[in-house]
Write a protein that holds these residues in place. Sequence first.
Motif, PDB file in Angstrom:
ATOM      1  N   LEU A 172      65.029  32.968 -23.824  1.00 58.09           N
ATOM      2  CA  LEU A 172      63.903  33.858 -24.058  1.00 58.09           C
ATOM      3  C   LEU A 172      63.285  33.591 -25.425  1.00 58.09           C
ATOM      4  CD1 LEU A 172      65.451  37.259 -22.895  1.00 58.09           C
ATOM      5  CD2 LEU A 172      63.886  35.822 -21.603  1.00 58.09           C
ATOM      6  N   ILE A 173      61.970  33.561 -25.478  1.00 57.93           N
ATOM      7  CA  ILE A 173      61.264  33.465 -26.746  1.00 57.93           C
ATOM      8  C   ILE A 173      60.118  34.475 -26.704  1.00 57.93           C
ATOM      9  CG2 ILE A 173      61.834  31.034 -27.143  1.00 57.93           C
ATOM     10  CD1 ILE A 173      59.065  30.295 -26.145  1.00 57.93           C
ATOM     11  N   GLY A 174      59.612  34.846 -27.864  1.00 67.09           N
ATOM     12  CA  GLY A 174      58.479  35.755 -27.875  1.00 67.09           C
ATOM     13  C   GLY A 174      58.750  37.032 -28.637  1.00 67.09           C
ATOM     14  N   LEU A 175      58.048  38.080 -28.282  1.00 65.57           N
ATOM     15  CA  LEU A 175      58.012  39.323 -29.038  1.00 65.57           C
ATOM     16  C   LEU A 175      59.382  39.978 -29.183  1.00 65.57           C
ATOM     17  CD1 LEU A 175      55.977  41.201 -30.443  1.00 65.57           C
ATOM     18  CD2 LEU A 175      55.758  42.446 -28.290  1.00 65.57           C
ATOM     19  N   GLU A 176      60.230  39.890 -28.169  1.00 66.24           N
ATOM     20  CA  GLU A 176      61.523  40.570 -28.197  1.00 66.24           C
ATOM     21  C   GLU A 176      62.599  39.790 -28.947  1.00 66.24           C
ATOM     22  OE1 GLU A 176      59.661  40.440 -25.471  1.00 66.24           O
ATOM     23  OE2 GLU A 176      59.262  42.558 -25.059  1.00 66.24           O
ATOM     24  N   HIS A 177      62.305  38.560 -29.320  1.00 61.70           N
ATOM     25  CA  HIS A 177      63.345  37.717 -29.927  1.00 61.70           C
ATOM     26  C   HIS A 177      63.156  37.606 -31.439  1.00 61.70           C
ATOM     27  CE1 HIS A 177      66.134  34.496 -30.705  1.00 61.70           C
ATOM     28  NE2 HIS A 177      66.512  34.515 -29.433  1.00 61.70           N
ATOM     29  N   ARG A 178      64.237  37.895 -32.171  1.00 59.76           N
ATOM     30  CA  ARG A 178      64.159  37.916 -33.643  1.00 59.76           C
ATOM     31  C   ARG A 178      63.825  36.553 -34.245  1.00 59.76           C
ATOM     32  NH1 ARG A 178      69.007  37.148 -30.699  1.00 59.76           N
ATOM     33  NH2 ARG A 178      70.582  36.045 -31.919  1.00 59.76           N
ATOM     34  N   PHE A 221      53.150  30.643 -19.273  1.00 61.62           N
ATOM     35  CA  PHE A 221      53.700  31.989 -19.475  1.00 61.62           C
ATOM     36  C   PHE A 221      54.379  32.077 -20.841  1.00 61.62           C
ATOM     37  CE2 PHE A 221      57.294  34.901 -19.377  1.00 61.62           C
ATOM     38  CZ  PHE A 221      56.698  36.078 -18.959  1.00 61.62           C
ATOM     39  N   TRP A 222      55.239  31.101 -21.142  1.00 57.97           N
ATOM     40  CA  TRP A 222      55.980  31.147 -22.402  1.00 57.97           C
ATOM     41  C   TRP A 222      55.078  30.847 -23.598  1.00 57.97           C
ATOM     42  CZ3 TRP A 222      59.853  34.010 -22.474  1.00 57.97           C
ATOM     43  CH2 TRP A 222      60.742  34.065 -21.397  1.00 57.97           C
ATOM     44  N   SER A 240      70.404  30.145  -3.320  1.00 54.54           N
ATOM     45  CA  SER A 240      70.933  31.502  -3.182  1.00 54.54           C
ATOM     46  C   SER A 240      69.972  32.423  -2.426  1.00 54.54           C
ATOM     47  CB  SER A 240      71.204  32.092  -4.566  1.00 54.54           C
ATOM     48  OG  SER A 240      69.970  32.403  -5.215  1.00 54.54           O
ATOM     49  N   ILE A 241      70.479  33.605  -2.074  1.00 49.37           N
ATOM     50  CA  ILE A 241      69.608  34.661  -1.540  1.00 49.37           C
ATOM     51  C   ILE A 241      68.746  35.217  -2.659  1.00 49.37           C
ATOM     52  CG2 ILE A 241      69.554  36.929  -0.430  1.00 49.37           C
ATOM     53  CD1 ILE A 241      72.335  36.287   0.715  1.00 49.37           C
ATOM     54  N   GLY A 242      69.373  35.370  -3.838  1.00 49.21           N
ATOM     55  CA  GLY A 242      68.649  35.912  -4.982  1.00 49.21           C
ATOM     56  C   GLY A 242      69.484  35.835  -6.243  1.00 49.21           C
ATOM     57  N   HIS A 243      68.844  36.060  -7.366  1.00 48.32           N
ATOM     58  CA  HIS A 243      69.491  35.960  -8.675  1.00 48.32           C
ATOM     59  C   HIS A 243      69.637  37.342  -9.296  1.00 48.32           C
ATOM     60  CE1 HIS A 243      68.973  35.806 -13.138  1.00 48.32           C
ATOM     61  NE2 HIS A 243      70.034  35.032 -13.015  1.00 48.32           N
ATOM     62  N   ILE A 244      70.790  37.570  -9.956  1.00 52.34           N
ATOM     63  CA  ILE A 244      71.077  38.838 -10.625  1.00 52.34           C
ATOM     64  C   ILE A 244      71.597  38.554 -12.028  1.00 52.34           C
ATOM     65  CG2 ILE A 244      72.344  41.032 -10.476  1.00 52.34           C
ATOM     66  CD1 ILE A 244      73.044  40.083  -7.515  1.00 52.34           C
ATOM     67  N   SER A 245      71.168  39.360 -13.008  1.00 52.22           N
ATOM     68  CA  SER A 245      71.735  39.274 -14.356  1.00 52.22           C
ATOM     69  C   SER A 245      71.284  40.482 -15.163  1.00 52.22           C
ATOM     70  CB  SER A 245      71.312  37.981 -15.053  1.00 52.22           C
ATOM     71  OG  SER A 245      72.087  37.760 -16.230  1.00 52.22           O
ATOM     72  N   PHE A 246      71.721  40.542 -16.422  1.00 49.67           N
ATOM     73  CA  PHE A 246      71.255  41.574 -17.350  1.00 49.67           C
ATOM     74  C   PHE A 246      69.932  41.093 -17.932  1.00 49.67           C
ATOM     75  CE2 PHE A 246      75.945  41.939 -17.432  1.00 49.67           C
ATOM     76  CZ  PHE A 246      76.062  43.247 -16.986  1.00 49.67           C
ATOM     77  N   TYR A 247      69.951  40.552 -19.132  1.00 52.05           N
ATOM     78  CA  TYR A 247      68.765  39.883 -19.662  1.00 52.05           C
ATOM     79  C   TYR A 247      69.120  38.407 -19.802  1.00 52.05           C
ATOM     80  CZ  TYR A 247      70.982  39.757 -24.292  1.00 52.05           C
ATOM     81  OH  TYR A 247      71.837  39.520 -25.332  1.00 52.05           O
ATOM     82  N   SER A 248      68.224  37.540 -19.389  1.00 56.87           N
ATOM     83  CA  SER A 248      68.536  36.118 -19.366  1.00 56.87           C
ATOM     84  C   SER A 248      67.280  35.314 -19.096  1.00 56.87           C
ATOM     85  CB  SER A 248      69.571  35.826 -18.267  1.00 56.87           C
ATOM     86  OG  SER A 248      69.755  34.443 -18.092  1.00 56.87           O
ATOM     87  N   SER A 249      67.224  34.125 -19.665  1.00 57.13           N
ATOM     88  CA  SER A 249      66.105  33.228 -19.343  1.00 57.13           C
ATOM     89  C   SER A 249      66.184  32.789 -17.883  1.00 57.13           C
ATOM     90  CB  SER A 249      66.127  32.009 -20.264  1.00 57.13           C
ATOM     91  OG  SER A 249      67.330  31.283 -20.094  1.00 57.13           O
ATOM     92  N   CYS A 250      67.370  32.911 -17.278  1.00 56.02           N
ATOM     93  CA  CYS A 250      67.521  32.561 -15.863  1.00 56.02           C
ATOM     94  C   CYS A 250      66.632  33.428 -14.970  1.00 56.02           C
ATOM     95  CB  CYS A 250      68.977  32.693 -15.429  1.00 56.02           C
ATOM     96  SG  CYS A 250      70.085  31.494 -16.195  1.00 56.02           S
ATOM     97  N   HIS A 251      66.314  34.636 -15.423  1.00 58.34           N
ATOM     98  CA  HIS A 251      65.406  35.490 -14.662  1.00 58.34           C
ATOM     99  C   HIS A 251      64.072  34.778 -14.431  1.00 58.34           C
ATOM    100  CE1 HIS A 251      67.690  39.129 -14.294  1.00 58.34           C
ATOM    101  NE2 HIS A 251      67.828  39.304 -15.593  1.00 58.34           N
ATOM    102  N   PHE A 252      63.618  34.057 -15.431  1.00 53.89           N
ATOM    103  CA  PHE A 252      62.303  33.429 -15.341  1.00 53.89           C
ATOM    104  C   PHE A 252      62.342  32.167 -14.476  1.00 53.89           C
ATOM    105  CE2 PHE A 252      62.576  36.043 -19.066  1.00 53.89           C
ATOM    106  CZ  PHE A 252      61.386  36.752 -19.025  1.00 53.89           C
ATOM    107  N   ASP A 253      63.483  31.473 -14.497  1.00 53.54           N
ATOM    108  CA  ASP A 253      63.658  30.353 -13.569  1.00 53.54           C
ATOM    109  C   ASP A 253      63.698  30.867 -12.128  1.00 53.54           C
ATOM    110  OD1 ASP A 253      63.727  28.501 -15.626  1.00 53.54           O
ATOM    111  OD2 ASP A 253      65.915  28.611 -15.834  1.00 53.54           O
TER     112      ASP A 253
END
Length: 429
Positions: free
Chosen positions: A237-243, A271-272, A378-391
């Motif tokens: 992740l990059i952008g506003l939320e990343h220090r 997007f990024w 896969s059927i779908g992807h699950i995580s907390f916060y992760s750059s994998c969400h965007f992939d």
Amino acid sequence: MKQSKVNDILLQYEISGVDKGFDINGFSCWVKIKNDIFTYLTKDTIAIGVKKTRFYNLFSVLFYFSNLLCLLKLLLGCRGSVFFHTALSGVSSNKDLFTSSFQKKYQSVFYFINIGEIEKVKKNKLFFKNNNVFSDNLFLWPFKFVSSKLLIYFLPKRTKASILNLVNFFESREIKIPYKLIASSLVTYTVGYYFYCLFFRIVKPRKCYIVSAYSKSEVCAALKKNSILITEIQHGLIGLEHRGYNYHRKAINDVGVVLPTPDKIVVTSDFWRNELVSAGYFDEDEIIIGENYKVSKININCFFNFKYFIFTGQGFDYDLVKAFYKKSLNYLLSNDCVIIYKPHPRESIDEIKYVFSDFELIHVYEGEESTETLMYHSIGHISFYSSCHFDAIEMKGKTFVLESSLSSIMNRYIATYPEKFILINCLGE
């Protein structure tokens, strides 16, 4: 403490004026201090359960001395080469990117590799054997350790005053930051900076590619001091939320502080690029849109004879994962599918297998296929916060964000794209 709150307070400090007392040879070590404060304040929500491997065994000692020979080899034989800095975990996952693709483009390349687990050197021995590789963090560790214990008591008066001012800033907001944390951050930055400065003055690399530049700010400062172009390659992740990307540019420029940040950043999509521009520090002409290399290398011919969701781990809150599994069990059974848990490179597979040993439908993945390949099938992807969400968005059109305090960093995406970032407590809800 929640990451969003920590980010807000750090931003308030930047707006109030980053202290010039943190300058070392023309560059501020605020990037390093900011990262260390963020990690300290969010320690209860980052990397819980990640195995901390110590470098105390015979192999470690032998490797340390072989690492010294590698340093000598670089000093004598890599002048004018292209320099690449990344973590060993990244090399493990993307060997083609960090070797053949770069070596096709550049005739001479050398690598600085950050090693988190010494045992992973054995799994990547061919990379070390076939390339010019040096582990800078392993080499510098004893020097930084000793310095952080001794030199923090002998800092200049102005530096001490700057540290106390920062401590008082947080105390005025009822947050306690140890003086020693900031002093140690400054000292270890300085030790690294002067080593890198000397190294780059001798070797004079033509250009540098670096992953996660915010965590290697002393490297960036030394490269800039030697007028070497720095290109960062996006990781996560990059952008506003990343220090590491949300510095308040105007406030920092107004007080004459110079941050050792990259000259260019290569991102994987429009997007990024937009996310990075909206963070307000980097300009559009400093951002290059490149290829999403990992997605482009998906093994579409890989075959699994069962249906599954992929859960990409990040080394924290296994109790929440267990609770999610229990609430999702009926759905998994009725739909004849399982959860494949893909460990983060920092996680110990043996420890993860032990944690989930009583959960029959959680399969901890130990194979060679990439996270992206597993996600694709896969059927779908699950995580907390992760750059994998965007992939997952790129491949599947949507992703599932497991609701918790840890996933709060994803709130803006959930609110903006609710049909793509789907907040869940369990499967089938």
